[in-house]
Design an enzyme around this catalytic site. Structure first.
Site, mmCIF file in Angstrom:
data_model
loop_
_atom_site.group_PDB
_atom_site.id
_atom_site.type_symbol
_atom_site.label_atom_id
_atom_site.label_comp_id
_atom_site.label_asym_id
_atom_site.label_seq_id
_atom_site.Cartn_x
_atom_site.Cartn_y
_atom_site.Cartn_z
ATOM 1 N N GLY A 64 0.788 -1.216 0.000
ATOM 2 C CA GLY A 64 0.000 0.000 0.000
ATOM 3 C C GLY A 64 0.822 1.268 0.000
ATOM 4 O O GLY A 64 0.400 2.294 0.517
ATOM 5 N N LYS A 66 2.975 4.536 -1.616
ATOM 6 C CA LYS A 66 2.760 5.529 -2.657
ATOM 7 C C LYS A 66 4.072 5.858 -3.361
ATOM 8 O O LYS A 66 5.121 5.925 -2.734
ATOM 9 C CB LYS A 66 2.169 6.812 -2.062
ATOM 10 C CG LYS A 66 0.815 6.609 -1.391
ATOM 11 C CD LYS A 66 0.318 7.899 -0.796
ATOM 12 C CE LYS A 66 -1.081 7.723 -0.232
ATOM 13 N NZ LYS A 66 -1.112 6.767 0.883
ATOM 14 N N ALA A 67 4.003 6.033 -4.681
ATOM 15 C CA ALA A 67 5.184 6.455 -5.427
ATOM 16 C C ALA A 67 5.617 7.824 -4.910
ATOM 17 O O ALA A 67 4.792 8.614 -4.460
ATOM 18 C CB ALA A 67 4.849 6.526 -6.920
ATOM 19 N N PRO A 68 6.921 8.161 -4.918
ATOM 20 C CA PRO A 68 7.993 7.366 -5.518
ATOM 21 C C PRO A 68 8.653 6.405 -4.549
ATOM 22 O O PRO A 68 9.710 5.867 -4.853
ATOM 23 C CB PRO A 68 8.974 8.449 -5.962
ATOM 24 C CG PRO A 68 8.843 9.494 -4.900
ATOM 25 C CD PRO A 68 7.402 9.498 -4.484
ATOM 26 N N ASN A 69 8.089 6.175 -3.374
ATOM 27 C CA ASN A 69 8.674 5.247 -2.408
ATOM 28 C C ASN A 69 8.166 3.843 -2.717
ATOM 29 O O ASN A 69 7.141 3.412 -2.209
ATOM 30 C CB ASN A 69 8.300 5.672 -0.991
ATOM 31 C CG ASN A 69 8.727 7.096 -0.708
ATOM 32 O OD1 ASN A 69 9.838 7.481 -1.019
ATOM 33 N ND2 ASN A 69 7.835 7.884 -0.142
ATOM 34 N N VAL A 70 8.903 3.139 -3.551
ATOM 35 C CA VAL A 70 8.413 1.922 -4.166
ATOM 36 C C VAL A 70 8.802 0.700 -3.342
ATOM 37 O O VAL A 70 9.846 0.678 -2.696
ATOM 38 C CB VAL A 70 8.970 1.802 -5.600
ATOM 39 C CG1 VAL A 70 8.448 0.555 -6.290
ATOM 40 C CG2 VAL A 70 8.600 3.031 -6.410
ATOM 41 N N VAL A 71 7.945 -0.351 -3.384
ATOM 42 C CA VAL A 71 8.242 -1.618 -2.721
ATOM 43 C C VAL A 71 8.566 -2.667 -3.784
ATOM 44 O O VAL A 71 7.819 -2.852 -4.743
ATOM 45 C CB VAL A 71 7.054 -2.089 -1.858
ATOM 46 C CG1 VAL A 71 7.374 -3.445 -1.225
ATOM 47 C CG2 VAL A 71 6.751 -1.068 -0.775
ATOM 48 N N LYS A 85 11.322 -1.800 0.745
ATOM 49 C CA LYS A 85 10.793 -0.464 0.451
ATOM 50 C C LYS A 85 11.965 0.500 0.296
ATOM 51 O O LYS A 85 12.782 0.661 1.202
ATOM 52 C CB LYS A 85 9.864 0.029 1.552
ATOM 53 C CG LYS A 85 9.325 1.434 1.257
ATOM 54 C CD LYS A 85 8.351 1.921 2.319
ATOM 55 C CE LYS A 85 7.872 3.323 1.979
ATOM 56 N NZ LYS A 85 6.958 3.876 2.982
ATOM 57 N N ASP A 179 -2.149 5.828 7.919
ATOM 58 C CA ASP A 179 -2.929 5.482 6.728
ATOM 59 C C ASP A 179 -3.333 4.013 6.705
ATOM 60 O O ASP A 179 -3.040 3.280 5.766
ATOM 61 C CB ASP A 179 -2.140 5.833 5.462
ATOM 62 C CG ASP A 179 -3.064 6.048 4.262
ATOM 63 O OD1 ASP A 179 -4.296 6.118 4.462
ATOM 64 O OD2 ASP A 179 -2.563 6.126 3.123
#
Length: 489
Positions: A64, A66-71, A85, A179
Protein backbone atom coordinates in the site's frame (compact mmCIF):
# COMPACT_ATOMS: atom_id res chain seq x y z
CA UNK A 1 -31.16 -10.43 6.12
CA UNK A 2 -29.72 -13.91 5.90
CA UNK A 3 -29.76 -17.37 7.40
CA UNK A 4 -29.28 -17.35 11.14
CA UNK A 5 -26.18 -19.09 12.50
CA UNK A 6 -26.39 -21.07 15.73
CA UNK A 7 -25.37 -19.02 18.74
CA UNK A 8 -22.85 -20.23 21.29
CA UNK A 9 -22.10 -19.19 24.83
CA UNK A 10 -18.73 -17.53 25.15
CA UNK A 11 -16.44 -17.55 28.14
CA UNK A 12 -12.74 -16.92 28.51
CA UNK A 13 -11.97 -20.22 30.21
CA UNK A 14 -14.02 -22.47 27.95
CA UNK A 15 -13.44 -20.96 24.53
CA UNK A 16 -12.99 -23.28 21.56
CA UNK A 17 -10.69 -20.69 19.98
CA UNK A 18 -7.09 -21.77 19.58
CA UNK A 19 -4.77 -20.40 22.31
CA UNK A 20 -2.93 -18.20 19.78
CA UNK A 21 -6.17 -16.31 19.15
CA UNK A 22 -6.82 -15.33 22.74
CA UNK A 23 -4.61 -12.36 23.46
CA UNK A 24 -1.77 -10.32 22.09
CA UNK A 25 0.85 -11.65 24.50
CA UNK A 26 0.35 -15.12 23.06
CA UNK A 27 1.01 -13.75 19.59
CA UNK A 28 4.51 -12.73 20.57
CA UNK A 29 5.34 -15.81 22.65
CA UNK A 30 4.22 -18.23 19.97
CA UNK A 31 6.15 -16.17 17.47
CA UNK A 32 9.44 -17.05 19.14
CA UNK A 33 9.00 -20.55 17.73
CA UNK A 34 8.54 -19.28 14.19
CA UNK A 35 12.21 -18.74 13.50
CA UNK A 36 11.94 -15.02 12.82
CA UNK A 37 15.33 -13.53 11.99
CA UNK A 38 16.86 -10.91 14.23
CA UNK A 39 16.85 -7.35 12.93
CA UNK A 40 19.66 -6.94 10.38
CA UNK A 41 21.41 -3.98 8.78
CA UNK A 42 21.82 -4.87 5.12
CA UNK A 43 24.26 -3.34 2.67
CA UNK A 44 22.87 -1.54 -0.35
CA UNK A 45 24.60 -4.04 -2.65
CA UNK A 46 22.90 -6.96 -0.87
CA UNK A 47 19.45 -5.47 -1.46
CA UNK A 48 20.30 -4.44 -4.99
CA UNK A 49 21.26 -8.03 -5.75
CA UNK A 50 18.17 -9.39 -3.98
CA UNK A 51 15.85 -7.29 -6.18
CA UNK A 52 17.79 -7.86 -9.42
CA UNK A 53 18.98 -4.27 -9.43
CA UNK A 54 15.59 -2.91 -8.32
CA UNK A 55 14.10 -4.28 -11.52
CA UNK A 56 10.74 -2.83 -12.54
CA UNK A 57 9.39 -6.37 -12.87
CA UNK A 58 9.87 -6.80 -9.13
CA UNK A 59 7.71 -3.85 -8.09
CA UNK A 60 4.77 -4.90 -5.96
CA UNK A 61 1.84 -2.96 -4.52
CA UNK A 62 1.18 -5.33 -1.63
CA UNK A 63 2.23 -2.87 1.06
CA UNK A 64 0.00 0.00 0.00
CA UNK A 65 2.87 2.38 -0.58
CA UNK A 66 2.76 5.53 -2.66
CA UNK A 67 5.18 6.45 -5.43
CA UNK A 68 7.99 7.37 -5.52
CA UNK A 69 8.67 5.25 -2.41
CA UNK A 70 8.41 1.92 -4.17
CA UNK A 71 8.24 -1.62 -2.72
CA UNK A 72 10.13 -4.41 -4.47
CA UNK A 73 10.05 -8.12 -3.82
CA UNK A 74 13.45 -9.73 -3.51
CA UNK A 75 15.21 -12.91 -2.49
CA UNK A 76 18.12 -12.87 -0.07
CA UNK A 77 21.12 -15.16 -0.41
CA UNK A 78 19.63 -17.55 2.16
CA UNK A 79 16.53 -17.97 -0.02
CA UNK A 80 14.20 -15.86 2.14
CA UNK A 81 11.73 -13.74 0.20
CA UNK A 82 11.45 -10.16 1.40
CA UNK A 83 9.66 -6.91 0.63
CA UNK A 84 12.10 -4.02 0.19
CA UNK A 85 10.79 -0.46 0.45
CA UNK A 86 13.09 2.10 -1.14
CA UNK A 87 12.46 5.71 -0.16
CA UNK A 88 13.19 8.72 -2.28
CA UNK A 89 16.32 10.53 -1.15
CA UNK A 90 14.42 13.32 0.63
CA UNK A 91 12.24 11.08 2.81
CA UNK A 92 14.63 10.58 5.73
CA UNK A 93 17.37 13.26 5.65
CA UNK A 94 18.35 12.49 9.24
CA UNK A 95 20.06 9.09 9.16
CA UNK A 96 20.06 8.80 12.96
CA UNK A 97 16.28 9.33 13.11
CA UNK A 98 15.83 6.69 10.41
CA UNK A 99 17.96 4.15 12.25
CA UNK A 100 16.25 4.82 15.58
CA UNK A 101 12.82 4.33 14.00
CA UNK A 102 13.73 1.17 12.13
CA UNK A 103 15.32 -0.46 15.19
CA UNK A 104 12.27 0.34 17.32
CA UNK A 105 9.78 -1.02 14.79
CA UNK A 106 12.18 -3.88 14.03
CA UNK A 107 12.08 -4.97 17.67
CA UNK A 108 8.40 -5.92 17.26
CA UNK A 109 7.65 -9.55 16.46
CA UNK A 110 4.11 -10.85 16.04
CA UNK A 111 2.34 -13.37 13.85
CA UNK A 112 -0.22 -10.63 13.19
CA UNK A 113 2.39 -8.38 11.53
CA UNK A 114 4.38 -8.55 8.32
CA UNK A 115 7.44 -7.93 10.48
CA UNK A 116 10.27 -5.51 9.78
CA UNK A 117 13.41 -7.65 9.66
CA UNK A 118 16.03 -5.16 8.49
CA UNK A 119 17.05 -1.88 6.91
CA UNK A 120 19.78 -0.16 4.93
CA UNK A 121 21.18 3.31 5.54
CA UNK A 122 24.07 4.14 3.21
CA UNK A 123 24.72 7.64 1.89
CA UNK A 124 21.37 8.93 0.65
CA UNK A 125 19.84 5.44 0.45
CA UNK A 126 17.09 4.55 2.94
CA UNK A 127 15.53 1.10 2.64
CA UNK A 128 13.29 -1.08 4.80
CA UNK A 129 13.20 -4.89 4.62
CA UNK A 130 10.10 -6.79 5.73
CA UNK A 131 8.70 -10.30 5.50
CA UNK A 132 7.19 -10.89 2.08
CA UNK A 133 3.52 -11.85 1.98
CA UNK A 134 2.82 -13.93 -1.17
CA UNK A 135 -0.98 -13.84 -1.22
CA UNK A 136 -1.64 -10.17 -1.93
CA UNK A 137 -3.78 -7.62 -0.11
CA UNK A 138 -7.17 -7.38 1.52
CA UNK A 139 -8.12 -4.89 -1.19
CA UNK A 140 -7.38 -7.51 -3.85
CA UNK A 141 -9.45 -10.24 -2.17
CA UNK A 142 -12.27 -7.92 -1.11
CA UNK A 143 -12.64 -5.47 -4.01
CA UNK A 144 -10.98 -7.19 -7.00
CA UNK A 145 -11.77 -10.87 -6.43
CA UNK A 146 -11.85 -13.17 -9.45
CA UNK A 147 -13.15 -16.63 -8.46
CA UNK A 148 -15.17 -16.04 -5.28
CA UNK A 149 -16.07 -13.21 -2.89
CA UNK A 150 -14.51 -13.26 0.57
CA UNK A 151 -16.51 -15.44 2.95
CA UNK A 152 -18.20 -13.92 5.98
CA UNK A 153 -16.14 -16.00 8.43
CA UNK A 154 -12.95 -14.79 6.77
CA UNK A 155 -14.07 -11.16 6.98
CA UNK A 156 -14.65 -11.58 10.69
CA UNK A 157 -11.22 -13.18 11.05
CA UNK A 158 -9.57 -10.32 9.19
CA UNK A 159 -11.20 -7.80 11.53
CA UNK A 160 -10.19 -9.81 14.61
CA UNK A 161 -6.58 -10.40 13.55
CA UNK A 162 -6.20 -6.76 12.59
CA UNK A 163 -7.55 -5.67 15.98
CA UNK A 164 -5.07 -8.05 17.64
CA UNK A 165 -2.25 -6.52 15.60
CA UNK A 166 -3.22 -3.02 16.73
CA UNK A 167 -3.52 -4.16 20.36
CA UNK A 168 -0.10 -5.82 20.24
CA UNK A 169 1.51 -2.70 18.76
CA UNK A 170 -0.25 -0.52 21.33
CA UNK A 171 1.04 -2.73 24.15
CA UNK A 172 4.58 -2.15 22.83
CA UNK A 173 4.19 1.62 22.72
CA UNK A 174 3.43 1.86 18.98
CA UNK A 175 -0.25 2.79 19.00
CA UNK A 176 0.12 5.13 16.01
CA UNK A 177 -0.36 3.61 12.57
CA UNK A 178 -0.28 5.78 9.45
CA UNK A 179 -2.93 5.48 6.73
CA UNK A 180 -4.53 2.21 7.81
CA UNK A 181 -6.41 0.83 4.81
CA UNK A 182 -7.21 -2.38 2.94
CA UNK A 183 -3.91 -2.27 1.07
CA UNK A 184 -1.98 -2.44 4.35
CA UNK A 185 -3.46 -5.85 5.23
CA UNK A 186 -1.51 -8.67 3.58
CA UNK A 187 -1.96 -12.44 3.44
CA UNK A 188 0.85 -14.85 4.26
CA UNK A 189 1.46 -18.29 2.75
CA UNK A 190 -1.14 -19.81 5.09
CA UNK A 191 -3.74 -17.23 4.09
CA UNK A 192 -3.58 -15.49 7.47
CA UNK A 193 -4.05 -11.70 7.38
CA UNK A 194 -1.11 -9.62 8.60
CA UNK A 195 -0.68 -5.88 9.10
CA UNK A 196 2.19 -4.27 7.18
CA UNK A 197 4.91 -2.94 9.47
CA UNK A 198 5.62 0.02 7.18
CA UNK A 199 2.72 2.04 8.57
CA UNK A 200 4.29 1.90 12.04
CA UNK A 201 7.19 4.13 11.04
CA UNK A 202 6.80 7.66 12.36
CA UNK A 203 5.94 10.11 9.64
CA UNK A 204 8.90 11.72 7.89
CA UNK A 205 9.09 13.63 4.64
CA UNK A 206 7.77 10.43 3.13
CA UNK A 207 4.37 12.08 2.85
CA UNK A 208 1.18 12.70 4.76
CA UNK A 209 -0.26 10.24 7.23
CA UNK A 210 -3.46 9.83 5.26
CA UNK A 211 -4.36 9.53 1.61
CA UNK A 212 -5.66 12.52 -0.31
CA UNK A 213 -9.24 11.18 -0.17
CA UNK A 214 -10.70 13.42 2.51
CA UNK A 215 -13.91 11.37 2.77
CA UNK A 216 -12.02 8.69 4.70
CA UNK A 217 -9.84 10.96 6.86
CA UNK A 218 -10.44 11.16 10.65
CA UNK A 219 -12.10 14.49 11.47
CA UNK A 220 -9.49 15.46 14.09
CA UNK A 221 -6.68 14.91 11.59
CA UNK A 222 -8.44 17.39 9.30
CA UNK A 223 -8.33 19.94 12.12
CA UNK A 224 -4.87 19.35 13.59
CA UNK A 225 -2.86 17.33 11.07
CA UNK A 226 -1.87 14.96 13.90
CA UNK A 227 -2.42 11.22 14.12
CA UNK A 228 -3.60 9.84 17.47
CA UNK A 229 -4.49 6.31 18.61
CA UNK A 230 -8.13 7.36 18.25
CA UNK A 231 -7.45 8.31 14.61
CA UNK A 232 -6.22 4.76 14.00
CA UNK A 233 -9.46 3.39 15.48
CA UNK A 234 -11.43 5.63 13.12
CA UNK A 235 -9.54 4.12 10.18
CA UNK A 236 -10.22 0.67 11.59
CA UNK A 237 -13.92 1.61 11.45
CA UNK A 238 -13.63 2.46 7.75
CA UNK A 239 -12.11 -0.98 7.20
CA UNK A 240 -15.03 -2.61 8.99
CA UNK A 241 -17.25 -0.84 6.45
CA UNK A 242 -15.06 -2.30 3.68
CA UNK A 243 -15.58 -5.78 5.10
CA UNK A 244 -19.33 -5.29 5.50
CA UNK A 245 -19.98 -3.76 2.09
CA UNK A 246 -17.29 -5.31 -0.11
CA UNK A 247 -16.43 -1.84 -1.37
CA UNK A 248 -14.69 1.31 -0.18
CA UNK A 249 -17.71 3.24 1.04
CA UNK A 250 -17.38 6.77 2.53
CA UNK A 251 -18.14 6.76 6.28
CA UNK A 252 -20.64 9.63 5.99
CA UNK A 253 -22.72 7.67 3.47
CA UNK A 254 -22.50 4.48 5.53
CA UNK A 255 -23.56 6.25 8.71
CA UNK A 256 -26.57 7.74 6.90
CA UNK A 257 -27.62 4.22 5.88
CA UNK A 258 -27.08 2.95 9.43
CA UNK A 259 -29.08 5.80 10.98
CA UNK A 260 -31.85 5.06 8.51
CA UNK A 261 -31.71 1.36 9.50
CA UNK A 262 -31.07 0.58 5.85
CA UNK A 263 -28.61 -2.24 6.53
CA UNK A 264 -29.39 -4.09 3.30
CA UNK A 265 -28.06 -1.20 1.24
CA UNK A 266 -24.82 -1.31 3.26
CA UNK A 267 -24.20 -5.05 3.21
CA UNK A 268 -22.36 -6.83 0.40
CA UNK A 269 -25.01 -8.55 -1.72
CA UNK A 270 -22.61 -11.50 -2.16
CA UNK A 271 -23.06 -12.28 1.55
CA UNK A 272 -26.84 -12.70 1.44
CA UNK A 273 -27.84 -15.83 3.34
CA UNK A 274 -24.36 -16.45 4.73
CA UNK A 275 -24.41 -14.57 8.02
CA UNK A 276 -26.73 -14.01 10.95
CA UNK A 277 -28.61 -10.83 11.74
CA UNK A 278 -26.93 -10.78 15.14
CA UNK A 279 -23.39 -10.93 13.72
CA UNK A 280 -24.13 -8.30 11.10
CA UNK A 281 -25.71 -6.01 13.67
CA UNK A 282 -22.75 -6.40 16.06
CA UNK A 283 -20.25 -5.51 13.35
CA UNK A 284 -22.31 -2.51 12.24
CA UNK A 285 -22.51 -1.28 15.84
CA UNK A 286 -18.76 -1.64 16.30
CA UNK A 287 -18.09 0.27 13.07
CA UNK A 288 -20.42 3.04 14.26
CA UNK A 289 -18.54 3.31 17.57
CA UNK A 290 -15.21 3.52 15.76
CA UNK A 291 -16.51 6.29 13.49
CA UNK A 292 -17.75 8.61 16.24
CA UNK A 293 -16.92 12.24 15.47
CA UNK A 294 -15.55 12.82 18.96
CA UNK A 295 -12.32 10.85 19.31
CA UNK A 296 -12.84 10.18 23.02
CA UNK A 297 -16.05 8.27 22.28
CA UNK A 298 -14.28 5.62 20.20
CA UNK A 299 -13.18 2.26 21.66
CA UNK A 300 -9.51 1.42 22.19
CA UNK A 301 -7.65 -1.47 20.57
CA UNK A 302 -8.22 -3.83 23.50
CA UNK A 303 -11.96 -3.15 23.36
CA UNK A 304 -11.93 -3.94 19.62
CA UNK A 305 -10.43 -7.36 20.32
CA UNK A 306 -12.95 -8.08 23.07
CA UNK A 307 -15.87 -7.06 20.83
CA UNK A 308 -14.73 -9.17 17.87
CA UNK A 309 -13.70 -12.32 19.72
CA UNK A 310 -17.25 -13.67 20.31
CA UNK A 311 -18.00 -13.26 16.58
CA UNK A 312 -15.30 -15.69 15.48
CA UNK A 313 -16.89 -18.73 13.83
CA UNK A 314 -15.33 -21.66 11.96
CA UNK A 315 -12.17 -21.16 14.00
CA UNK A 316 -10.89 -24.65 13.18
CA UNK A 317 -11.03 -23.96 9.42
CA UNK A 318 -7.62 -22.81 8.11
CA UNK A 319 -7.47 -19.32 6.64
CA UNK A 320 -6.31 -20.57 3.23
CA UNK A 321 -9.50 -22.65 2.99
CA UNK A 322 -11.72 -19.71 3.89
CA UNK A 323 -9.78 -17.50 1.47
CA UNK A 324 -10.00 -20.08 -1.31
CA UNK A 325 -6.28 -20.20 -2.14
CA UNK A 326 -3.76 -23.07 -2.45
CA UNK A 327 -1.83 -23.82 0.73
CA UNK A 328 1.89 -23.36 1.22
CA UNK A 329 2.73 -20.90 -1.53
CA UNK A 330 6.32 -20.53 -0.37
CA UNK A 331 7.45 -18.22 -3.14
CA UNK A 332 5.71 -15.30 -4.80
CA UNK A 333 4.10 -15.48 -8.18
CA UNK A 334 6.09 -14.64 -11.26
CA UNK A 335 6.68 -10.91 -11.73
CA UNK A 336 4.78 -8.95 -14.30
CA UNK A 337 6.63 -8.87 -17.59
CA UNK A 338 5.88 -5.33 -18.66
CA UNK A 339 5.67 -4.40 -22.32
CA UNK A 340 6.84 -0.96 -23.52
CA UNK A 341 3.33 0.39 -22.93
CA UNK A 342 3.26 -1.13 -19.45
CA UNK A 343 6.60 0.45 -18.58
CA UNK A 344 5.41 3.81 -19.91
CA UNK A 345 2.34 3.46 -17.71
CA UNK A 346 4.32 2.57 -14.59
CA UNK A 347 6.69 5.52 -15.11
CA UNK A 348 3.82 7.80 -16.22
CA UNK A 349 6.01 8.49 -19.26
CA UNK A 350 3.52 10.41 -21.39
CA UNK A 351 6.03 11.07 -24.16
CA UNK A 352 6.58 7.34 -24.64
CA UNK A 353 2.81 6.83 -24.61
CA UNK A 354 2.44 9.48 -27.32
CA UNK A 355 4.96 7.71 -29.54
CA UNK A 356 3.23 4.34 -29.08
CA UNK A 357 -0.26 5.68 -29.84
CA UNK A 358 0.98 7.59 -32.86
CA UNK A 359 2.83 4.54 -34.20
CA UNK A 360 -0.12 2.21 -33.61
CA UNK A 361 -2.57 4.45 -35.41
CA UNK A 362 -6.14 3.15 -35.66
CA UNK A 363 -5.51 -0.56 -36.15
CA UNK A 364 -7.14 -1.33 -32.81
CA UNK A 365 -10.40 0.12 -34.11
CA UNK A 366 -10.71 -2.85 -36.46
CA UNK A 367 -13.74 -4.90 -35.58
CA UNK A 368 -15.40 -2.04 -33.69
CA UNK A 369 -18.90 -1.14 -34.84
CA UNK A 370 -17.99 2.03 -36.71
CA UNK A 371 -20.43 1.64 -39.56
CA UNK A 372 -22.71 4.48 -40.44
CA UNK A 373 -25.75 2.25 -39.92
CA UNK A 374 -27.18 3.02 -43.36
CA UNK A 375 -27.12 6.75 -42.65
CA UNK A 376 -26.95 9.01 -45.68
CA UNK A 377 -23.55 10.57 -46.24
CA UNK A 378 -24.00 14.23 -45.41
CA UNK A 379 -21.98 17.39 -45.13
CA UNK A 380 -22.24 16.97 -41.37
CA UNK A 381 -20.63 13.52 -41.65
CA UNK A 382 -17.81 14.96 -43.71
CA UNK A 383 -17.35 17.68 -41.12
CA UNK A 384 -17.14 15.05 -38.37
CA UNK A 385 -14.45 13.13 -40.25
CA UNK A 386 -12.55 16.36 -40.89
CA UNK A 387 -12.57 17.03 -37.14
CA UNK A 388 -10.90 13.69 -36.57
CA UNK A 389 -8.34 14.36 -39.29
CA UNK A 390 -7.51 17.77 -37.84
CA UNK A 391 -7.28 16.23 -34.39
CA UNK A 392 -4.79 13.66 -35.67
CA UNK A 393 -2.64 16.40 -37.21
CA UNK A 394 -2.64 18.34 -33.95
CA UNK A 395 -1.89 15.13 -32.02
CA UNK A 396 1.17 14.44 -34.19
CA UNK A 397 2.32 18.04 -33.75
CA UNK A 398 1.81 17.76 -29.96
CA UNK A 399 -0.69 20.61 -30.04
CA UNK A 400 -2.77 18.94 -27.39
CA UNK A 401 -5.24 21.76 -26.77
CA UNK A 402 -6.26 21.82 -30.43
CA UNK A 403 -6.38 18.02 -30.53
CA UNK A 404 -8.78 18.00 -27.57
CA UNK A 405 -11.11 20.45 -29.34
CA UNK A 406 -11.07 18.50 -32.60
CA UNK A 407 -11.52 15.09 -31.03
CA UNK A 408 -14.35 16.48 -28.91
CA UNK A 409 -16.15 17.65 -32.07
CA UNK A 410 -15.72 14.17 -33.55
CA UNK A 411 -17.06 12.44 -30.42
CA UNK A 412 -19.96 14.86 -30.03
CA UNK A 413 -20.93 14.21 -33.66
CA UNK A 414 -22.07 10.80 -32.47
CA UNK A 415 -22.10 9.16 -35.89
CA UNK A 416 -19.00 7.03 -35.42
CA UNK A 417 -17.40 5.44 -32.36
CA UNK A 418 -13.63 5.11 -32.09
CA UNK A 419 -11.84 3.81 -28.98
CA UNK A 420 -8.59 5.20 -30.39
CA UNK A 421 -10.02 8.72 -30.48
CA UNK A 422 -10.95 8.36 -26.81
CA UNK A 423 -7.45 7.05 -26.10
CA UNK A 424 -5.81 9.93 -27.92
CA UNK A 425 -7.96 12.55 -26.24
CA UNK A 426 -7.22 10.83 -22.93
CA UNK A 427 -3.49 11.29 -23.50
CA UNK A 428 -4.05 14.91 -24.53
CA UNK A 429 -5.87 15.48 -21.22
CA UNK A 430 -2.98 13.87 -19.33
CA UNK A 431 -0.51 16.10 -21.17
CA UNK A 432 -2.67 19.06 -20.15
CA UNK A 433 -2.75 17.96 -16.47
CA UNK A 434 -6.46 17.12 -16.63
CA UNK A 435 -6.23 13.66 -15.08
CA UNK A 436 -9.90 13.36 -14.06
CA UNK A 437 -11.06 14.02 -17.63
CA UNK A 438 -8.41 11.59 -18.87
CA UNK A 439 -9.75 8.86 -16.61
CA UNK A 440 -13.25 9.41 -18.02
CA UNK A 441 -11.99 8.94 -21.60
CA UNK A 442 -10.03 5.82 -20.68
CA UNK A 443 -13.18 4.32 -19.17
CA UNK A 444 -15.15 5.24 -22.31
CA UNK A 445 -12.52 3.52 -24.45
CA UNK A 446 -12.96 0.41 -22.32
CA UNK A 447 -16.75 0.53 -22.72
CA UNK A 448 -16.34 0.58 -26.51
CA UNK A 449 -13.62 -2.09 -26.50
CA UNK A 450 -13.79 -4.09 -23.22
CA UNK A 451 -10.71 -6.27 -23.88
CA UNK A 452 -8.42 -3.52 -25.23
CA UNK A 453 -5.21 -3.35 -23.13
CA UNK A 454 -4.51 0.27 -24.13
CA UNK A 455 -7.72 1.43 -22.45
CA UNK A 456 -6.61 -0.24 -19.20
CA UNK A 457 -3.07 1.14 -19.46
CA UNK A 458 -4.47 4.65 -19.85
CA UNK A 459 -6.79 4.13 -16.88
CA UNK A 460 -3.81 3.12 -14.77
CA UNK A 461 -1.81 6.12 -15.96
CA UNK A 462 -4.66 8.48 -15.08
CA UNK A 463 -4.99 6.84 -11.64
CA UNK A 464 -1.24 7.22 -11.06
CA UNK A 465 -1.59 10.90 -11.99
CA UNK A 466 -4.44 11.28 -9.50
CA UNK A 467 -2.30 9.80 -6.73
CA UNK A 468 -4.37 6.59 -6.56
CA UNK A 469 -1.33 4.33 -6.75
CA UNK A 470 -2.88 1.15 -5.36
CA UNK A 471 -5.84 1.19 -7.75
CA UNK A 472 -3.47 2.02 -10.59
CA UNK A 473 -1.29 -1.00 -9.79
CA UNK A 474 -4.34 -3.30 -9.93
CA UNK A 475 -5.45 -1.91 -13.30
CA UNK A 476 -1.86 -2.17 -14.59
CA UNK A 477 -1.89 -5.88 -13.75
CA UNK A 478 -5.18 -6.32 -15.63
CA UNK A 479 -3.76 -4.48 -18.65
CA UNK A 480 -0.63 -6.62 -18.65
CA UNK A 481 -2.63 -9.84 -18.44
CA UNK A 482 -4.94 -8.71 -21.26
CA UNK A 483 -1.99 -7.87 -23.47
CA UNK A 484 -0.32 -11.21 -22.74
CA UNK A 485 -3.59 -13.00 -23.57
CA UNK A 486 -3.93 -11.03 -26.82
CA UNK A 487 -0.34 -11.82 -27.85
CA UNK A 488 -0.96 -15.55 -27.38
CA UNK A 489 -3.92 -15.53 -29.75
Amino acid sequence: MGARCSKFSFCWWNSHLKPSLLDSSDLENNGEKNGWPSFTEFSFEELKAATSGFCLDNIVSEHGEKAPNVVFKGQLRNGRWVAVKRFNKYAWPDSRQFMDETKTVGSLRSERLANLIGCCCEGEERLLVAEFMPNETLAKHLFHWESQPMKWAMRLRVAFYLAQALEYCSSKGRAIYHDLNAYRVLFDQDGNPRLSCFGLMKNSRDGKSYSTNLAFTPPEYMRTGRVTPESVVYSFGTMLLDLLSGKHIPPSHALDLIRGKNFLMLMDSCLEGHFSNDDGTQLVRLATRCLQYEARERPNAKSLVESLMPLQKETEVPSYVLLGIPHGTASPSQPLLLTPMGEACLRVDLTAFHEILEKTGYKDDEGIANELSFQVWTDQMQETLNSKKQGDSAFRAKDFATAIDCYSQFIEGGSMVSPTVYARRCLCYLMSEMAQEALGDALQAQVVSPEWPTAFYLQATALFSLGMENDAQEILKEATNLEAKRNKN
